[in-house]
Design a protein around this motif. Structure first.
Motif, PDB file in Angstrom:
ATOM      1  N   VAL A  93       0.812  -1.212   0.000  1.00  0.00           N
ATOM      2  CA  VAL A  93       0.000   0.000   0.000  1.00  0.00           C
ATOM      3  C   VAL A  93       0.850   1.269   0.000  1.00  0.00           C
ATOM      4  O   VAL A  93       0.395   2.319  -0.439  1.00  0.00           O
ATOM      5  CB  VAL A  93      -0.987   0.009   1.191  1.00  0.00           C
ATOM      6  CG1 VAL A  93      -0.249   0.179   2.513  1.00  0.00           C
ATOM      7  CG2 VAL A  93      -2.071   1.058   1.018  1.00  0.00           C
ATOM      8  N   THR A  94       2.098   1.177   0.459  1.00  0.00           N
ATOM      9  CA  THR A  94       2.923   2.384   0.504  1.00  0.00           C
ATOM     10  C   THR A  94       3.556   2.713  -0.839  1.00  0.00           C
ATOM     11  O   THR A  94       4.171   3.767  -0.986  1.00  0.00           O
ATOM     12  CB  THR A  94       4.028   2.287   1.581  1.00  0.00           C
ATOM     13  OG1 THR A  94       4.985   1.288   1.210  1.00  0.00           O
ATOM     14  CG2 THR A  94       3.440   1.977   2.946  1.00  0.00           C
ATOM     15  N   ALA A 133      -2.456   2.872  -6.941  1.00  0.00           N
ATOM     16  CA  ALA A 133      -3.173   3.318  -8.145  1.00  0.00           C
ATOM     17  C   ALA A 133      -3.755   2.134  -8.914  1.00  0.00           C
ATOM     18  O   ALA A 133      -4.853   2.230  -9.481  1.00  0.00           O
ATOM     19  CB  ALA A 133      -2.238   4.134  -9.038  1.00  0.00           C
ATOM     20  N   PHE A 134      -3.042   1.022  -8.929  1.00  0.00           N
ATOM     21  CA  PHE A 134      -3.506  -0.199  -9.603  1.00  0.00           C
ATOM     22  C   PHE A 134      -4.823  -0.674  -8.982  1.00  0.00           C
ATOM     23  O   PHE A 134      -5.784  -0.981  -9.693  1.00  0.00           O
ATOM     24  CB  PHE A 134      -2.418  -1.272  -9.489  1.00  0.00           C
ATOM     25  CG  PHE A 134      -2.802  -2.607 -10.041  1.00  0.00           C
ATOM     26  CD1 PHE A 134      -2.736  -2.855 -11.404  1.00  0.00           C
ATOM     27  CD2 PHE A 134      -3.201  -3.620  -9.186  1.00  0.00           C
ATOM     28  CE1 PHE A 134      -3.082  -4.105 -11.909  1.00  0.00           C
ATOM     29  CE2 PHE A 134      -3.553  -4.868  -9.683  1.00  0.00           C
ATOM     30  CZ  PHE A 134      -3.491  -5.105 -11.055  1.00  0.00           C
ATOM     31  N   VAL A 135      -4.884  -0.710  -7.658  1.00  0.00           N
ATOM     32  CA  VAL A 135      -6.092  -1.163  -6.968  1.00  0.00           C
ATOM     33  C   VAL A 135      -7.224  -0.152  -7.154  1.00  0.00           C
ATOM     34  O   VAL A 135      -8.367  -0.532  -7.418  1.00  0.00           O
ATOM     35  CB  VAL A 135      -5.810  -1.423  -5.475  1.00  0.00           C
ATOM     36  CG1 VAL A 135      -7.101  -1.667  -4.691  1.00  0.00           C
ATOM     37  CG2 VAL A 135      -4.856  -2.611  -5.321  1.00  0.00           C
ATOM     38  N   VAL A 136      -6.918   1.117  -7.038  1.00  0.00           N
ATOM     39  CA  VAL A 136      -7.924   2.174  -7.228  1.00  0.00           C
ATOM     40  C   VAL A 136      -8.531   2.082  -8.626  1.00  0.00           C
ATOM     41  O   VAL A 136      -9.757   2.099  -8.793  1.00  0.00           O
ATOM     42  CB  VAL A 136      -7.320   3.568  -6.971  1.00  0.00           C
ATOM     43  CG1 VAL A 136      -8.231   4.673  -7.496  1.00  0.00           C
ATOM     44  CG2 VAL A 136      -7.043   3.755  -5.486  1.00  0.00           C
ATOM     45  N   SER A 183      -5.294  -0.667   7.450  1.00  0.00           N
ATOM     46  CA  SER A 183      -6.136   0.539   7.523  1.00  0.00           C
ATOM     47  C   SER A 183      -5.959   1.428   6.298  1.00  0.00           C
ATOM     48  O   SER A 183      -6.932   1.967   5.764  1.00  0.00           O
ATOM     49  CB  SER A 183      -5.817   1.335   8.788  1.00  0.00           C
ATOM     50  OG  SER A 183      -6.237   0.629   9.915  1.00  0.00           O
ATOM     51  N   LEU A 184      -4.723   1.567   5.848  1.00  0.00           N
ATOM     52  CA  LEU A 184      -4.472   2.405   4.672  1.00  0.00           C
ATOM     53  C   LEU A 184      -5.067   1.784   3.414  1.00  0.00           C
ATOM     54  O   LEU A 184      -5.627   2.494   2.570  1.00  0.00           O
ATOM     55  CB  LEU A 184      -2.975   2.659   4.511  1.00  0.00           C
ATOM     56  CG  LEU A 184      -2.566   3.666   3.441  1.00  0.00           C
ATOM     57  CD1 LEU A 184      -3.319   4.984   3.553  1.00  0.00           C
ATOM     58  CD2 LEU A 184      -1.056   3.903   3.501  1.00  0.00           C
ATOM     59  N   TRP A 185      -4.986   0.445   3.282  1.00  0.00           N
ATOM     60  CA  TRP A 185      -5.623  -0.205   2.128  1.00  0.00           C
ATOM     61  C   TRP A 185      -7.131  -0.004   2.167  1.00  0.00           C
ATOM     62  O   TRP A 185      -7.762   0.306   1.143  1.00  0.00           O
ATOM     63  CB  TRP A 185      -5.297  -1.696   2.073  1.00  0.00           C
ATOM     64  CG  TRP A 185      -4.130  -2.052   1.231  1.00  0.00           C
ATOM     65  CD1 TRP A 185      -3.068  -2.827   1.592  1.00  0.00           C
ATOM     66  CD2 TRP A 185      -3.884  -1.682  -0.140  1.00  0.00           C
ATOM     67  NE1 TRP A 185      -2.189  -2.942   0.544  1.00  0.00           N
ATOM     68  CE2 TRP A 185      -2.671  -2.250  -0.534  1.00  0.00           C
ATOM     69  CE3 TRP A 185      -4.580  -0.904  -1.074  1.00  0.00           C
ATOM     70  CZ2 TRP A 185      -2.131  -2.082  -1.806  1.00  0.00           C
ATOM     71  CZ3 TRP A 185      -4.045  -0.736  -2.343  1.00  0.00           C
ATOM     72  CH2 TRP A 185      -2.834  -1.330  -2.696  1.00  0.00           C
ATOM     73  N   MET A 186      -7.733  -0.181   3.331  1.00  0.00           N
ATOM     74  CA  MET A 186      -9.186  -0.047   3.420  1.00  0.00           C
ATOM     75  C   MET A 186      -9.620   1.397   3.161  1.00  0.00           C
ATOM     76  O   MET A 186     -10.622   1.638   2.484  1.00  0.00           O
ATOM     77  CB  MET A 186      -9.679  -0.549   4.785  1.00  0.00           C
ATOM     78  CG  MET A 186      -9.411  -2.041   5.012  1.00  0.00           C
ATOM     79  SD  MET A 186     -10.048  -3.115   3.708  1.00  0.00           S
ATOM     80  CE  MET A 186     -11.798  -2.931   3.975  1.00  0.00           C
ATOM     81  N   LYS A 187      -8.863   2.344   3.662  1.00  0.00           N
ATOM     82  CA  LYS A 187      -9.149   3.764   3.396  1.00  0.00           C
ATOM     83  C   LYS A 187      -9.026   4.059   1.898  1.00  0.00           C
ATOM     84  O   LYS A 187      -9.864   4.752   1.310  1.00  0.00           O
ATOM     85  CB  LYS A 187      -8.182   4.641   4.196  1.00  0.00           C
ATOM     86  CG  LYS A 187      -8.394   6.132   4.030  1.00  0.00           C
ATOM     87  CD  LYS A 187      -7.398   6.912   4.907  1.00  0.00           C
ATOM     88  CE  LYS A 187      -7.677   8.386   4.954  1.00  0.00           C
ATOM     89  NZ  LYS A 187      -7.328   9.110   3.780  1.00  0.00           N
ATOM     90  N   ALA A 234      -3.818  -7.545   3.095  1.00  0.00           N
ATOM     91  CA  ALA A 234      -3.547  -6.128   3.317  1.00  0.00           C
ATOM     92  C   ALA A 234      -2.759  -5.905   4.595  1.00  0.00           C
ATOM     93  O   ALA A 234      -2.164  -4.851   4.790  1.00  0.00           O
ATOM     94  CB  ALA A 234      -4.859  -5.350   3.375  1.00  0.00           C
ATOM     95  N   ALA A 235      -2.753  -6.929   5.472  1.00  0.00           N
ATOM     96  CA  ALA A 235      -2.076  -6.818   6.762  1.00  0.00           C
ATOM     97  C   ALA A 235      -0.895  -7.775   6.878  1.00  0.00           C
ATOM     98  O   ALA A 235      -0.415  -8.028   7.978  1.00  0.00           O
ATOM     99  CB  ALA A 235      -3.069  -7.083   7.888  1.00  0.00           C
TER     100      ALA A 235
END
Length: 136
Positions: free
Chosen positions: A47-48, A54-57, A96-100, A79-80
């Motif tokens: 996620v960082t 951007a790929f997931v978004v 948390s950052l992935w879910m956000k 994700a964790a």
């Protein structure tokens, strides 16, 4: 309509894994952190890394554009996953950052979590499906 997916894992034989190895979580030994539970090995996205995010978004927004209004997001433990990321964060900070990221990408889509850490999922998903095993 709804679709079932694992948004934070990619099969290690997918070309994106060899083309973009820096998108993925690694161990301290520099090897990919992989997961094998569904008939193959999968690498966890980092996620960082802005391109991994951007790929997931882009994928989530494409599903939304195609008309999907519910995403059953599975294997969320990916994700964790513990490991080395581009930026040093804990596994739960990563979750948390992935879910956000996913929630902001498709704010009007219903997210149903599965294979997820239950308490950290509160507030991010409409619920967490946790199958139980029953003996015959």
């Amino acid at each position: 309509p709804a679709i079932w997916l694992a948004p934070f894992y990619i099969a290690i034989d997918d070309p994106s894994v060899t083309q973009h190895p820096d998108w993925f979580v690694h161990g301290t030994d520099k090897k990919l952190r992989t997961y094998n539970n569904v008939g193959g090995d999968y690498a966890a996205l980092d996620v960082t890394h802005p391109d991994a995010r951007a790929f997931v978004v882009k994928a989530a927004q494409q599903l939304r554009a195609w008309g999907f209004r519910t995403l059953k997001i599975d294997f969320l433990f990916g994700a964790a996953v513990e490991g080395v990321r581009q930026k040093p964060i804990t596994s739960l900070e990563s979750y948390s950052l992935w879910m956000k990221t996913l929630r902001e990408a498709v704010p009007d889509v219903l997210l149903v979590g599965c294979g997820a850490p239950i308490l950290p999922s509160v507030g991010w998903t409409a619920g967490v499906w946790a199958p139980t095993s029953r003996s015959a």
